[in-house]
Design an enzyme around this catalytic site. Sequence first.
Site, PDB file in Angstrom:
ATOM      1  N   ASP A 168       0.895  -1.187   0.000  1.00  0.00           N
ATOM      2  CA  ASP A 168       0.000   0.000   0.000  1.00  0.00           C
ATOM      3  C   ASP A 168       0.922   1.224   0.000  1.00  0.00           C
ATOM      4  OD1 ASP A 168       0.857  -0.472   2.659  1.00  0.00           O
ATOM      5  OD2 ASP A 168      -0.851   0.586   3.512  1.00  0.00           O
ATOM      6  N   HIS A 201       9.123  -1.216   9.508  1.00  0.00           N
ATOM      7  CA  HIS A 201       8.061  -2.229   9.535  1.00  0.00           C
ATOM      8  C   HIS A 201       8.105  -3.135   8.300  1.00  0.00           C
ATOM      9  CE1 HIS A 201       6.187  -0.131  12.882  1.00  0.00           C
ATOM     10  NE2 HIS A 201       6.140   0.986  12.168  1.00  0.00           N
TER      11      HIS A 201
END
Length: 306
Positions: free
Chosen positions: A9, A241
């Site tokens: 994303d 992340h």
Amino acid sequence: MKPIIFDVDTGIDDALAMAYALHSPELEVLGFTTCFGNVAVEDATRNTLAVLEQLNQHIPVYSGANQTLKRGEKKKYPKHVHGEDGLGNTLKGQPSLQAAHESAVDFIINQVKSRPQEITVIAVGPLTNIALAIKKSPEIMSLVKEVIIMGGAVKVPGNVNPFAEANIISDPDAADLVLSSKLPVTLVGLDVTMQTCLPKSKLDDWRATGIESAQFFAKMTDHYMKAYDSSHPGLGGCALHDPLAVGVAIDSGFVSTELMDVKVVTEGEETGRTIGEPDRKSSIRVCTEVDADRFVKHFLDRVIRS
Ligand code: BDR
Ligand code: CA
């Protein structure tokens, strides 16, 4: 080489994860699939193409879900974290690369069916595309080699609220479907990603290389680090992340895991929470420890290339 479908994303840490994956000889990225999350899906697709253009890589990009499985469109995007464009306001115009015509869901299904037990899916956004692929073609569940998910916060607090991590809360129903599907999942959550830190000083090293893509990554990561300065004062950098999910695909020895049954809360104030219970028969490996120094060094050795 591990064949990979990389679901993104694209966002800033997604962009860093893309570069790390594409510069890693252990991985063969067959295609990127995009999902809403950090930005709307059209922007995630555009950003993925823009990053590929910067890296001079021509890997196909398949546009995916523009809304959640059951709750309609996501209402708010984290512009304070990823910028107006999702890439720290670095974009200048549209990329010249184009997305492929096939949908993300069909690409996932067709690839997995044509290469049984071979394909690893790395998913670093909401799990909507994976959930839609399972719904459309449940047989793929026994044909995927592994799904490595950046998402969840099992033994630690969330990053959107005290309970939930951003990718899971963006589509809790999709996460619930995927995590109860019996797919072989490795869950790379905040439990381990928040132990990684890219220090601010490394951006000066990137700038000093004089490499064009290094300037692009330094500028967007600087934006990301400013958001971390307000949310995590004193950290002196940002967490990695999405890159850690790539690291685990390259070398599972970066993390230690525990087999757990993981439930996703889909109602009430704890919506998006991932609750893990030890279960030796589970197909979900939850990452609980990380060799952060070795991983960050590995990432830094690869992310920037001329
Ligand atoms: C996750 O949320 C997104 O903002 C990041 O790209 C990452 O995938 C971290 O919680
Ligand atoms: Ca992401």
